[in-house]
Design a protein around this motif. Structure first.
Motif, short mmCIF file in Angstrom:
data_model
loop_
_atom_site.label_atom_id
_atom_site.label_comp_id
_atom_site.label_asym_id
_atom_site.label_seq_id
_atom_site.Cartn_x
_atom_site.Cartn_y
_atom_site.Cartn_z
N GLY A 61 1.43 -14.52 9.85
CA GLY A 61 0.22 -14.53 9.57
C GLY A 61 -0.04 -14.97 8.27
O GLY A 61 -1.50 -14.76 7.93
N GLU A 62 0.96 -15.23 7.57
CA GLU A 62 0.69 -15.85 5.84
C GLU A 62 0.31 -17.28 5.96
O GLU A 62 -0.23 -17.54 4.71
N ARG A 63 0.45 -17.79 6.64
CA ARG A 63 0.18 -19.34 6.64
C ARG A 63 -0.02 -19.89 8.08
O ARG A 63 0.47 -19.45 9.02
N ILE A 64 -0.91 -20.91 8.07
CA ILE A 64 -0.92 -22.00 9.17
C ILE A 64 -0.21 -23.17 8.92
O ILE A 64 -0.29 -23.86 7.78
N LEU A 65 0.54 -23.52 10.06
CA LEU A 65 1.25 -24.95 9.92
C LEU A 65 0.52 -25.90 10.80
O LEU A 65 0.73 -25.75 12.14
N LEU A 66 -0.03 -26.77 10.41
CA LEU A 66 -0.62 -27.91 11.12
C LEU A 66 0.23 -29.12 11.11
O LEU A 66 1.06 -29.67 10.26
N VAL A 67 0.44 -30.01 12.26
CA VAL A 67 1.26 -31.24 12.41
C VAL A 67 0.33 -32.37 12.85
O VAL A 67 -0.76 -32.12 13.67
N ALA A 68 0.72 -33.52 12.45
CA ALA A 68 0.17 -34.69 13.19
C ALA A 68 1.45 -35.23 14.04
O ALA A 68 2.34 -35.68 13.49
N GLN A 69 0.91 -35.34 15.36
CA GLN A 69 1.97 -35.69 16.30
C GLN A 69 1.66 -37.08 17.02
O GLN A 69 0.32 -37.21 17.50
N ASP A 70 2.58 -38.02 16.93
CA ASP A 70 2.06 -39.27 17.71
C ASP A 70 1.95 -38.97 19.16
O ASP A 70 3.01 -38.44 19.77
N ASP A 71 0.98 -39.37 19.63
CA ASP A 71 0.75 -38.97 21.35
C ASP A 71 1.69 -40.03 22.01
O ASP A 71 2.00 -39.43 23.14
#
Length: 179
Positions: A61-71
């Motif tokens: 819970g120390e970080r949030i990891l976001l990704v951009a994913q090709d649909d």
């Protein structure tokens, strides 16, 4: 511009499952000259170890990891982290870290979409001040200015380029309204 890209958070399990894809983005960025804490050449094992640590931070819970994913392909083409864990006198603040977009996916608005999603995720997490640093004079610096971040200052010789030699770093911040 980003109609075929989905920005989403990864769960701790998904972060572990996508280490190879995340490492591919990191290695591409470092080999492309990005000063993002690693020297060139960046070995797969070193990149994988970095992402395992990130996955542990997500699980804690120390970080949030976001990704951009090709649909279409499902490929991860970009990523950004919101570092939530801060000193006890800064519970309202988060750091934005490792905003990376694969070289083949650039100039499609993915970086701006990742930044908007990071701001939204930070605000949802109760953060009202965000900070980040980037190489002075680079594409990322221009991106952060375009998406409304405020330049705080420049630190000369702050880091090294991946192939050696000092680079200056610009520090940015953004005030978010309390949710």
């Amino acid at each position: 511009m980003t109609e075929s890209i989905t920005i989403r958070p990864l769960s701790p399990q998904e972060a572990k499952e996508h280490i190879g894809a995340l490492s591919a983005v990191l290695i591409d960025c470092v080999e492309g000259g990005a000063s993002v804490s690693f020297m060139s050449p960046l070995a797969q094992e070193r990149a994988d170890a970095f992402w395992r640590g990130v996955a542990e931070g997500v699980a804690a819970g120390e970080r949030i990891l976001l990704v951009a994913q090709d649909d279409t392909s499902g490929q991860i083409v970009g990523t950004v982290q919101i570092v939530l864990k801060q000193p006890e006198n800064q519970p309202h603040r988060a750091d934005i870290a490792k905003m990376l977009v694969h070289g083949q996916a650039r100039k499609r608005g993915i970086g701006a979409a990742l930044m908007r999603a990071a701001e939204d995720a930070a605000q949802t997490a109760g953060k009202t001040v965000l900070v980040l640093d980037t190489v002075t004079g680079g594409d990322a610096e221009r991106l952060y200015e375009r998406v409304g971040w405020t330049k705080s200052g420049v630190i000369p010789n702050y880091a090294l380029w991946p192939k050696g030699g000092f680079c200056d770093t610009t520090v940015f911040y953004k005030q978010l309204s309390a949710s």
